[in-house]
Design a protein around this motif. Structure first.
Motif, PDB file in Angstrom:
ATOM      1  N   SER A 451     -38.093 109.411 -70.738  1.00  8.99           N
ATOM      2  CA  SER A 451     -36.687 109.790 -70.781  1.00  8.99           C
ATOM      3  C   SER A 451     -36.576 111.267 -71.129  1.00  8.99           C
ATOM      4  CB  SER A 451     -35.923 108.961 -71.821  1.00  8.99           C
ATOM      5  OG  SER A 451     -35.851 107.613 -71.439  1.00  8.99           O
ATOM      6  N   TYR A 452     -35.617 111.924 -70.507  1.00 13.16           N
ATOM      7  CA  TYR A 452     -35.391 113.344 -70.745  1.00 13.16           C
ATOM      8  C   TYR A 452     -33.906 113.567 -71.001  1.00 13.16           C
ATOM      9  CZ  TYR A 452     -35.010 118.373 -69.894  1.00 13.16           C
ATOM     10  OH  TYR A 452     -34.738 119.718 -70.017  1.00 13.16           O
ATOM     11  N   ASP A 457     -24.681 115.231 -72.828  1.00 17.08           N
ATOM     12  CA  ASP A 457     -23.946 114.238 -72.054  1.00 17.08           C
ATOM     13  C   ASP A 457     -24.784 113.510 -71.013  1.00 17.08           C
ATOM     14  OD1 ASP A 457     -21.405 114.920 -73.239  1.00 17.08           O
ATOM     15  OD2 ASP A 457     -21.520 116.774 -72.087  1.00 17.08           O
ATOM     16  N   THR A 458     -26.004 113.959 -70.728  1.00 18.68           N
ATOM     17  CA  THR A 458     -26.782 113.409 -69.617  1.00 18.68           C
ATOM     18  C   THR A 458     -28.214 113.123 -70.037  1.00 18.68           C
ATOM     19  OG1 THR A 458     -25.454 114.556 -67.964  1.00 18.68           O
ATOM     20  CG2 THR A 458     -27.630 113.834 -67.279  1.00 18.68           C
ATOM     21  N   THR A 459     -28.684 111.910 -69.700  1.00 21.54           N
ATOM     22  CA  THR A 459     -30.060 111.502 -69.947  1.00 21.54           C
ATOM     23  C   THR A 459     -30.670 111.031 -68.631  1.00 21.54           C
ATOM     24  OG1 THR A 459     -29.527 110.805 -72.201  1.00 21.54           O
ATOM     25  CG2 THR A 459     -31.570 109.980 -71.253  1.00 21.54           C
ATOM     26  N   LEU A 460     -31.870 111.518 -68.318  1.00 16.02           N
ATOM     27  CA  LEU A 460     -32.598 111.128 -67.121  1.00 16.02           C
ATOM     28  C   LEU A 460     -33.789 110.256 -67.506  1.00 16.02           C
ATOM     29  CD1 LEU A 460     -32.685 114.587 -65.316  1.00 16.02           C
ATOM     30  CD2 LEU A 460     -30.942 112.800 -65.121  1.00 16.02           C
ATOM     31  N   GLY A 461     -34.201 109.367 -66.608  1.00 12.43           N
ATOM     32  CA  GLY A 461     -35.308 108.484 -66.926  1.00 12.43           C
ATOM     33  C   GLY A 461     -36.158 108.144 -65.713  1.00 12.43           C
ATOM     34  N   LEU A 462     -37.406 107.796 -65.968  1.00 17.47           N
ATOM     35  CA  LEU A 462     -38.350 107.329 -64.958  1.00 17.47           C
ATOM     36  C   LEU A 462     -39.118 106.168 -65.560  1.00 17.47           C
ATOM     37  CD1 LEU A 462     -40.041 107.538 -62.327  1.00 17.47           C
ATOM     38  CD2 LEU A 462     -41.482 109.194 -63.526  1.00 17.47           C
TER      39      LEU A 462
END
Length: 687
Positions: A451-452, A457-462
């Protein structure tokens, strides 16, 4: 329905990248998106996801999940109807939701499931207890007095375990309160006169003990007519459910919470929405076959204990027992009568560590499940089956903060499953056919993710994870014994979670790619229908969901699902399905909704659900297409602290809804949804 050409695949890929870029990499600074001062009270409520065995906010959950509140409004009669109105989901004619082009029922329904004991691919749990599945949804689950419904898409085998290769539906009902409250509901629908009555009361028994009692009944007729003579009313429907809960919070042990839940649900009457001829005349003429009447019930009792040692450590224990009886009779010649008795036990214990703002969190659990199942069909065919299943698992998951922006998530499940199944056709005669199956297998199901936190306001994930469904054995149409192997999936997923305008807008995206091995499907083998294993298949797609509190009076929501599926390798017996799409795999789903509050406590709302066309069978027979429908629902009403009056129209345009087609010797059968239905509910709440 044609296979998706390369140009459309490229469009889907570009749309995926564009959506993730828009929701993640192009997020504006928080200060630039601040809401006007007069609208800052219009923030969306915080959403908590419980389906991964540790409570997380939706923003911190990389799994594709839709959390539904307020499904209990009167016009929705089943939690499955609510769950189907989400991206890349659709209703299955046998009663379980399909997710991402994977048939939620498993590869078959009806007779084939009964004689093989096959599993669903989408599990449903209500208050932690698994719902029974026997080839058809006999006993329904109503959203009355439900807190929330979670629809988790993609394999959930790591945390949810068995029967979750496509996803899971998690239903949490409301808990007892230490303040008095109650509710009454009366409802009526014009379509063949369905009447609903429901009630709830909750309050304290002592300062430490509270209770909650709920009851609901639905009586009337279905929307399908049965012209001709029948020994019973073919369209009759009778559903009743009762649930009692006790909540104990002892002052001597301030960290302990104990819940006891007892429930009883019963369904009688029609349960197959089969039609023939002109499907949307809503008639079934073959009264000599498959015009059935059921009388089924489900009883559960469970104890749920939770102890919070401190702000970081929490222990949880679930003990439960379920007793399920499914019976039906039909008008065939000779008649077919069935009774299936199932008893199951569940034990699950886990320990969670989740310190506030800690660099490490996680949980570890153990799980045990056993099920005894006895099936007997009378007259023709005469079948006798006994099934014993045991599952034991050790699972865990941990999240490690690598920096203030990066987090690593690792998890896994070691599961041991043992099944013994004995099936006999014509057990009372010398020429009987038998299927004896004794299987034991241990699997490791890993999960890994990154997770990044791109911004506040925004979280990205793989993520990457594995899922599976067990194999089994059965008797085919000619009562010949056969076996089939387990099916497995490796799933890869990109995710984005964003909120804007002081939490007045949420935007979520998931792009996925799945690789299947041994995918189970119903196919013709040696002139008879059998469960088979397709060597390889794949699917990929995109899901977008958004919700906005436009003003303190107006809320809108939207969802989009894009999907492509393909059989990429076949065996020598079924070469013709190479390149085919999966059945129940529409390329597009669209979900829209709104609620506008009006002066003086009035409101108006509505929804639109679009499901693209798909094939009913893995053979992609063009004569067995289904889907391709758009359903519009509208509602309006009045609600204050005590009274609520709601009028609604489901399927406003009276669109024909075709869930699937079934090949038949003469004319095909259709499995259909309801035509236009008008209803009204009156609620009274007190506290």
């Amino acid at each position: 329905m044609e296979k998706l050409p390369h140009r459309k695949r490229d469009t889907l890929a570009h749309a995926t990248l564009l959506a993730l870029a828009c929701l993640g990499g192009m997020a504006l600074p928080h200060s630039a998106l601040a809401a006007p001062a007069d609208q800052q009270d219009a923030a969306l409520p915080t959403v908590t996801v419980t389906g991964e065995k540790i409570n997380r906010s939706l923003k911190d959950t990389t799994t594709a999940v839709t959390v539904l509140h307020d499904a209990d409004t009167g016009e929705i009669k089943s939690v499955y109807d609510a769950a189907a109105a989400t991206p890349n989901a659709s209703l299955n004619g046998a009663g379980i939701v399909n997710i991402r082009g994977v048939e939620g029922t498993g590869p078959g329904t009806g007779y084939n499931t009964l004689v093989s004991g096959s599993r669903p691919r989408v599990s449903t749990t209500v208050d932690g207890m698994s719902e029974s599945w026997n080839g058809q949804r006999y006993v329904d689950a109503s959203p009355w007095d439900v807190e929330q419904i979670e629809v988790l898409r993609g394999p959930q085998s790591t945390t949810q375990g068995r029967n979750t290769m496509a996803g899971a539906i998690v239903v949490n009902t409301k808990d007892p309160t230490f303040d008095w409250e109650g509710a009454l509901r009366a409802g009526y629908e014009n379509r063949d006169g369905k009447v609903t009555l429901a009630g709830m009361i909750s309050g304290p028994i002592t300062d430490e003990l509270a209770f909650r009692l709920t009851a609901e009944g639905l009586n009337g007729h279905g929307f399908i007519d049965y012209p001709g003579q029948m020994p019973w009313d073919g369209s009759q429907i009778n559903h009743s459910s009762y649930r009692g809960k006790l909540l104990w919070k002892p002052s001597a042990l301030p960290g302990l919470t104990a819940k006891l839940t007892v429930s009883h649900r019963k369904d009688r009457g029609e349960y197959l929405n089969y039609v023939d001829g002109n499907y949307f005349d809503y008639q079934y003429h073959r009264l000599s076959t498959q015009a059935r009447y059921q009388d089924s019930f489900n009883n559960t009792v469970s104890t749920d204990l939770q102890y919070q040692f401190n702000d970081a450590w929490t222990a949880h224990l679930l003990l439960g027992h379920s007793d399920n009886v499914s019976t039906f009779k039909d008008t065939d010649t000779p008649p077919l009568n069935m009774r299936l008795d199932e008893k199951s036990n569940t034990v699950e214990a886990r320990l969670a560590y989740a310190p506030q703002n800690g660099w490490l969190s996680g949980m570890m659990g153990v799980y045990y499940y056993d099920r005894d199942q006895n099936l007997h069909t009378f007259r023709f065919p005469n079948l006798l089956a006994k099934d014993r299943l045991k599952t034991a698992a050790l699972y865990g998951e941990t999240t490690l903060a690598l920096s203030d922006k990066w987090s690593l998530n690792l998890g896994g499940r070691i599961e041991r499953e043992m099944q013994r199944r004995n099936t006999a056709f014509n057990p009372d005669v010398g020429g009987q056919s038998q299927a004896n199956y004794n299987m034991g297998e241990t699997l490791f199901l890993p999960k890994a993710g990154l997770s990044y936190r791109y911004s506040q306001d925004t979280t990205l994930g793989l993520t990457a994870r594995k899922g599976y469904n067990a194999g089994g054995s059965g008797l085919d149409d000619n009562y010949v014994y056969y076996t089939y192997n387990k099916e497995e999936v490796t799933a890869y997923e990109l995710s984005s979670r964003s909120t804007f305008l002081d939490n007045r807008v949420s935007l979520n995206a998931n792009a996925f790619f799945n690789q299947y091995t041994g995918y189970q499907a119903m196919q013709q083998t040696n002139g008879s229908s059998r469960f088979t294993n397709i060597p390889k298949g794949e699917s990929y797609g995109l899901e977008l969901e958004g919700k906005a509190r436009v003003t303190s009076m107006l809320t809108i929501s939207a969802g989009l699902g894009l999907l492509n599926t393909k059989v990429t390798a076949t065996d020598a017996a079924h070469p013709g399905i190479l390149g085919n799409q999966f059945n129940y795999a529409p390329h597009t789903t669209i979900n829209l909704g709104f609620k506008q509050r009006l002066p003086h406590n009035f409101y108006v709302g509505g929804s639109l659900n679009r499901v693209g066309s798909y094939y009913s069978e893995i053979t992609n027979d063009p004569n067995l297409k289904a889907g391709d429908y758009t359903v519009v629902n509208l509602n309006t009403g009045y609600e204050d602290a005590r009274w609520g009056l709601r009028a609604y129209v489901n399927n406003l345009t009276n669109r024909g809804v075709l869930y699937s087609q079934i090949a038949s010797r003469s004319n095909n059968l259709g499995v259909v949804g309801a035509p236009r239905t008008v209803g009204v509910t009156v609620d009274y709440r007190f506290n």
